[in-house]
Design a protein around this motif. Sequence first.
Motif, PDB file in Angstrom:
ATOM      1  N   VAL A 238      -5.214  12.324 -10.292  1.00  0.00           N
ATOM      2  CA  VAL A 238      -4.575  11.508  -8.955  1.00  0.00           C
ATOM      3  C   VAL A 238      -3.095  12.008  -9.805  1.00  0.00           C
ATOM      4  CG1 VAL A 238      -4.338   9.290  -8.643  1.00  0.00           C
ATOM      5  CG2 VAL A 238      -6.294   9.387  -9.413  1.00  0.00           C
TER       6      VAL A 238
ATOM      7  N   ARG B   8     -10.970   2.883  -7.998  1.00  0.00           N
ATOM      8  CA  ARG B   8     -10.765   3.841  -6.799  1.00  0.00           C
ATOM      9  C   ARG B   8     -10.964   3.003  -5.587  1.00  0.00           C
ATOM     10  NH1 ARG B   8     -15.282   8.019  -9.191  1.00  0.00           N
ATOM     11  NH2 ARG B   8     -14.327   9.886  -8.723  1.00  0.00           N
TER      12      ARG B   8
ATOM     13  N   LYS C 250      -4.972   1.914  -4.973  1.00  0.00           N
ATOM     14  CA  LYS C 250      -4.166   2.662  -5.376  1.00  0.00           C
ATOM     15  C   LYS C 250      -3.330   2.081  -6.885  1.00  0.00           C
ATOM     16  CE  LYS C 250      -2.611   4.609  -0.865  1.00  0.00           C
ATOM     17  NZ  LYS C 250      -1.162   4.467   0.155  1.00  0.00           N
TER      18      LYS C 250
ATOM     19  N   SER D 162       1.660  10.426  -1.565  1.00  0.00           N
ATOM     20  CA  SER D 162       0.583   9.755  -0.902  1.00  0.00           C
ATOM     21  C   SER D 162      -0.303   9.919  -2.463  1.00  0.00           C
ATOM     22  CB  SER D 162      -0.715  11.199  -0.666  1.00  0.00           C
ATOM     23  OG  SER D 162      -0.112  11.752  -0.746  1.00  0.00           O
ATOM     24  N   VAL D 163      -1.461   8.352  -2.492  1.00  0.00           N
ATOM     25  CA  VAL D 163      -2.076   8.290  -4.633  1.00  0.00           C
ATOM     26  C   VAL D 163      -3.641   8.749  -3.101  1.00  0.00           C
ATOM     27  CG1 VAL D 163      -2.360   6.837  -5.666  1.00  0.00           C
ATOM     28  CG2 VAL D 163      -0.249   6.881  -4.414  1.00  0.00           C
ATOM     29  N   ARG D 164      -3.766   9.589  -4.327  1.00  0.00           N
ATOM     30  CA  ARG D 164      -5.380  10.452  -3.364  1.00  0.00           C
ATOM     31  C   ARG D 164      -5.885  11.325  -5.020  1.00  0.00           C
ATOM     32  NH1 ARG D 164      -2.743  13.476   0.341  1.00  0.00           N
ATOM     33  NH2 ARG D 164      -2.599  14.715   0.564  1.00  0.00           N
ATOM     34  N   GLU D 165      -6.855  11.459  -4.906  1.00  0.00           N
ATOM     35  CA  GLU D 165      -7.582  12.707  -6.144  1.00  0.00           C
ATOM     36  C   GLU D 165      -7.486  14.125  -5.361  1.00  0.00           C
ATOM     37  OE1 GLU D 165     -10.953  11.583  -8.237  1.00  0.00           O
ATOM     38  OE2 GLU D 165     -11.406   9.822  -6.671  1.00  0.00           O
ATOM     39  N   ASP D 166      -7.380  15.029  -6.588  1.00  0.00           N
ATOM     40  CA  ASP D 166      -7.459  15.959  -6.311  1.00  0.00           C
ATOM     41  C   ASP D 166      -9.419  16.778  -6.216  1.00  0.00           C
ATOM     42  OD1 ASP D 166      -7.951  16.574  -8.849  1.00  0.00           O
ATOM     43  OD2 ASP D 166      -6.349  17.468  -8.841  1.00  0.00           O
TER      44      ASP D 166
ATOM     45  N   MET E  86      -6.269   3.525  -8.821  1.00  0.00           N
ATOM     46  CA  MET E  86      -6.095   4.732  -8.887  1.00  0.00           C
ATOM     47  C   MET E  86      -4.912   5.597 -10.177  1.00  0.00           C
ATOM     48  SD  MET E  86      -7.394   5.521  -4.976  1.00  0.00           S
ATOM     49  CE  MET E  86      -7.092   7.778  -5.062  1.00  0.00           C
TER      50      MET E  86
ATOM     51  N   PRO F 244       0.375  12.536  -8.122  1.00  0.00           N
ATOM     52  CA  PRO F 244       0.929  11.955  -6.629  1.00  0.00           C
ATOM     53  C   PRO F 244       2.275  12.837  -6.867  1.00  0.00           C
ATOM     54  CG  PRO F 244       0.592  10.091  -7.618  1.00  0.00           C
ATOM     55  CD  PRO F 244      -0.251  10.831  -8.782  1.00  0.00           C
TER      56      PRO F 244
ATOM     57  N   LYS G 222      -6.242   5.571 -13.366  1.00  0.00           N
ATOM     58  CA  LYS G 222      -7.358   6.470 -13.719  1.00  0.00           C
ATOM     59  C   LYS G 222      -6.915   7.073 -15.008  1.00  0.00           C
ATOM     60  CE  LYS G 222     -10.370  10.521 -12.971  1.00  0.00           C
ATOM     61  NZ  LYS G 222     -10.514  11.739 -11.729  1.00  0.00           N
TER      62      LYS G 222
ATOM     63  N   LYS H 244       0.862  -1.409  -0.369  1.00  0.00           N
ATOM     64  CA  LYS H 244       0.130  -0.632  -0.425  1.00  0.00           C
ATOM     65  C   LYS H 244       0.935   1.394   0.307  1.00  0.00           C
ATOM     66  CE  LYS H 244      -3.874  -1.740   2.443  1.00  0.00           C
ATOM     67  NZ  LYS H 244      -4.377  -2.016   3.949  1.00  0.00           N
TER      68      LYS H 244
END
Length: 681
Positions: free
Chosen positions: A262, A380, A383, A253-257, A386, A264, A389, A229
């Motif tokens: 996405v 989603r 990771k 961190s791997v997340r949507e803005d 994501m 990083p 995407k 992860k």
Amino acid sequence: MATSATFTTTHLSTFRTILDDWNENKLKAGATKGFLVPLAELQQSPPNKDALKDVVVAFRTRPPLPNEAADKFHVDADAKDAPVDEEGQVPVVEYCPGITLTSAEPGVFVAHVPGMKWSGPTLTHKSYEADLAFGPDIDNEEVYQRTVVANDMLSLVLSGGVGCILAYGQTGSGKTFTMESIEHRVARDLFEHARVVGKRLLLAQGADSAAETGDIFEFNVTFLELLGKHASDLLESTEEVDERGNPVRTEISVREDKVGNVRPNLISTAVRTSAELEELINKALSHRRTSATLRNATSSRSHAMLTISIKNTLLPYADEGQLILVDLAGSERHEDSKDHDKQRMEEARDNNKSLMNLKECVRAKAKMAAEDGFVHIPWRSNKLTMLLKPIFDIESRQPSKAMIIAHVSPHIQDSVHSYAALFYYILLCNANSRTNTLSYAAPFKTVPPKPRGPAPYDAEDPRTWDHSKTVEWLTAQFTKAALKRRQADYNVKAKAAQLAGKKLKPLEPPAPGTLDIGVDVLVICPPGSTAKNLGMLYTPQFVERCLAARAGKLWEVDALKNVAVDVAGNLFYLILTAKTRKRKEIMKSRKKLFVEDTYGEAPRKLTEYDEEEFLEAQIFYGTDWQKIIMAAHRKCKEEGNDWEKEYSKTTDEMMEKFRAHKATEREEKAAEGETEVSHDD
């Protein structure tokens, strides 16, 4: 019943005899089918049908290494039927093939799976089909030519699209060897291909071919490692190492803005030449985490993702192209991973969860290409997906293509690993679960959508427009832009006249047929072409057509490019809206779920007591509430009474007691209030 590698090795002579008989029958049936086009003619041949697919699947198996079978596989010397030589010693294990190539295009692999029945050892021959299949005699250059080049992946990404190549397979099956070779060949060819495309675009806008080099693209590279992860930057320099000698890096961190992207926070490095990209790849790969397994002394323990972002400087507002090259972590069967420590087990389990999510996303994307309805792509859920995407987001306007290269070990001892049905549980210490390379990859293979006849005309769906409607729409778009330009020129003149103390006459609408829109629409959309054909063009290709259709002096080159990008965006938006309209209608028409629909109605309806009072009473009684209900239920069951009536009676009694308690509380508070008032007086 599937068997272990040790069992297969112990009975290798029996399996070899069965396999020889199968091969003899196969020769009688016919020769192995090769590729449709020889490698020497591949560049000149037209694109094959696979070039139209969103997802292309290829199988590959490598040749056995010298002494590999003897080093990795061992006979069970304690078995009753263990083989021995003349001196009573266990013989050296020799290679026995577990995979047979029966067709290169379409690709067909046959996995020879050892098993055990009451009659003794047996082989099951399972066939799997893909778009391509590469046998052990195919080198990396041919793999590159028939996957990346034949599917025009470089042109796709240089035209603002997204291309993704994924290498999947058992640890030690050769996937890292394949992916690294593809990365270096991309570095070799990308910049030269970009110059050719750049020159063509410059020529379209009237540049001198002798003076232009075609260097109109900017390239930026990131290299990410996903271990379980945890994501990190392979281009980050660090001197700190862990107990295994692997570098310790900052977790990314791997997340949507806020707008759904996405991105990083990785080190993005600009590269201008093949040598710079080669050096960057070598640097990143040297930082990748590896660990020894029973199948590979330097097994990749993480997913490595190389992303090359490509920006067209002539079209600064167009979408950037992306080429994503992913070397997935090696999968392992229980025999390979049973000696791992806790940390390795957790990392491997997370890796395999991400592979399961990836499989679901790729299958959904392939299904979406073959169907008109709404298909959910769960990108989603992990990771890894994501980060991918751009190829899974159905709202994206960028064209995309995914290439899956599934690798399988050539040894018969690994055939179980190559065929078995499950891989999700392999590192949960379940000896009956195995990774499934061929079964994992084969369902990705889809055919292009079947023709269903012409769709009925829809004014809001450009895919249904004929040539005349398309010309009408394009004319309206460029007319709108020309009127806007005409109004802007008038405003400038009116402002200048006002400063000079003069006043211009109001701008009158142009007479029908007299407005110069600055382009020849029939050059953009020649006879026979429709909006559906234009919608398949990349934005730079559409701009190139508009520049070739430039007429008159209304538009300068830069201004026309901006207008063309706007028109292309409007067309793609209409197509995207038409594609998603059905999905939205399905979502809006979905039936709302009520509790009663699933669980049925409650034993009594709360007509006399509102929910707030009922809940307050339950809090007041605490655990006694359920005890009283259960006691009443037992009594009702013993006496054979109607439970619904008994339930109502029991709750009514408890509610009456609760109301009486509340009333007493109110009286006591009122009395206390009167006493305080009297005392104050």
